[in-house]
Design a protein around this motif. Structure first.
Motif, short mmCIF file in Angstrom:
data_model
loop_
_atom_site.label_atom_id
_atom_site.label_comp_id
_atom_site.label_asym_id
_atom_site.label_seq_id
_atom_site.Cartn_x
_atom_site.Cartn_y
_atom_site.Cartn_z
N ARG A 3 8.71 2.48 79.98
CA ARG A 3 9.29 3.71 79.42
C ARG A 3 8.27 4.87 79.44
NH1 ARG A 3 13.63 4.16 80.63
NH2 ARG A 3 12.76 2.78 82.20
N ILE A 38 4.44 9.05 74.71
CA ILE A 38 5.78 9.51 75.08
C ILE A 38 6.19 10.69 74.20
CG2 ILE A 38 8.23 8.89 75.03
CD1 ILE A 38 7.39 6.06 75.91
N THR A 88 16.36 7.63 76.95
CA THR A 88 15.76 6.65 77.84
C THR A 88 15.06 5.54 77.06
OG1 THR A 88 15.41 8.35 79.53
CG2 THR A 88 14.07 6.37 79.70
N ALA A 144 15.08 12.20 77.53
CA ALA A 144 13.88 11.38 77.38
C ALA A 144 14.00 10.42 76.20
CB ALA A 144 12.65 12.27 77.21
N VAL A 172 8.92 8.41 81.47
CA VAL A 172 8.95 9.72 80.81
C VAL A 172 7.78 10.59 81.22
CG1 VAL A 172 8.86 10.89 78.57
CG2 VAL A 172 10.26 8.84 78.83
N CYS A 173 6.58 10.00 81.27
CA CYS A 173 5.36 10.80 81.48
C CYS A 173 4.91 10.87 82.93
CB CYS A 173 4.22 10.24 80.62
SG CYS A 173 4.60 10.15 78.86
N VAL A 224 7.25 14.43 75.22
CA VAL A 224 8.57 14.97 74.88
C VAL A 224 8.43 16.30 74.15
CG1 VAL A 224 10.59 14.58 73.41
CG2 VAL A 224 9.74 12.74 74.85
#
Length: 308
Positions: free
Chosen positions: A122, A220, A239, A236, A126-127, A224
């Motif tokens: 994850r 994360i 997810t 995000a 995201v990153c 975000v």
């Protein structure tokens, strides 16, 4: 007092739920429902991921491995618990008991390690989205699965080996299965090494794994917060939502069960036992439901199979 030594043939007697022996038939109804739902739900997810090549992505491959760990844990628990509830069959051989202990606790360690790997997945999604396929290759997913398996074997194998050095004064296990601490409490010899090693495993598995998962989600969250688009932020967070739900239902019951075994002397025995069963069964039963609801690809595949 009779002393039973490990060197000779020996059997243990799981007594079920202390204080609720007369209610075992009623207790068997929810337990049986859960124990039957787990293979169906986990098996369905595994089947979908294995047979559908569009789901051969790191996220779904790790999910399938998590379902395999849940399935192994439940299959190690199911036969003896159902025999106890349905047929009042309370006898289990010592080596069968240690084998059940190894697979139940080993699968729990593997599950925890896979949740760490999924947190890393994850974080990359995201990153490091543009490099997702480069970083999380199929070979890396395979290595993560092997590391999780090795962790479960290496950490749990000493538990039954250490138990063989003990002398047991009691043969009745106040539990529905061969839980490590429940078996240790039956010994009348020095159990300090067993207790210390059990605590070491909990601290290493739960403590370290939660630390790594927390670190992933801190990174994360930082990523975000930097997003300017509200839709991007919601996407995000969505997810990660399924994984966060699974973490909560996996670690919270496990922590409560571990704490009550060690310091919850005033908690009724039946509460100990029910909680120890729930921490194994609840994640295994709800993981397929959570991922089925939160992941559109799985919902679509299930709907397609049902329509067929």
């Amino acid at each position: 007092m009779l002393i039973f030594k490990q060197s000779g043939p020996m059997t243990f007697t799981p007594m079920g739920v202390p204080g609720l022996e007369s209610q075992l038939l009623w207790l068997s109804i929810p337990f049986t429902s859960m124990l039957l739902a787990i293979p169906i739900g986990n098996g369905a997810i595994i089947f979908l991921v294995v047979t559908d090549f569009t789901l051969h992505t790191p996220m779904y491959l790790l999910l399938a491995l998590l379902m395999v760990a849940d399935l192994i844990s439940s299959l190690a628990l199911v036969p003896k618990v159902l025999c106890l509830f349905w047929f009042d069959d309370r006898v289990i051989g010592v080596y069968a008991c240690f084998t059940q202990m190894f697979f139940i606790h080993g699968a729990s360690v593997v599950r925890s390690a896979l949740l760490v790997a999924m947190a890393f997945d994850r974080f990359v999604a995201v990153c490091k989205l543009l490099r997702y396929n480069t970083i999380l290759s199929h070979s890396l997913v395979g290595r993560l699965g092997l590391v999780a398996l090795a962790k479960g074997v290496v950490l749990i194998l000493p538990m039954p080996l250490l138990l063989q050095r003990l002398t047991f004064c009691h043969m009745i296990i106040p539990h529905t299965y061969c839980d490590h601490m429940a078996v240790v409490k039956m010994a009348c010899s020095n159990t300090r090494p067993n207790r210390m090693y059990g605590l070491f495993v909990i601290l290493l598995v739960v403590g370290l794994d939660l630390l790594l998962i927390g670190l992933s989600y801190v990174l994360i969250l930082q990523a975000v917060v930097r997003l300017n688009s509200r839709d991007a932020i919601l996407k995000a967070l969505n997810t990660c939502s399924a994984h966060l739900f699974v973490i909560l239902i996996t670690y919270i019951p496990a922590l409560f069960s571990s704490i009550t075994h060690r310091i919850g002397r005033n908690i009724p025995p039946h509460a100990h036992i029910i909680l120890a069963n729930l921490y194994l069964l609840v994640p295994s039963m709800f993981n397929p439901i959570i991922y089925g609801i939160k992941m559109k690809e799985i919902r679509d595949k299930v709907a397609k199979c049902l329509c067929r």
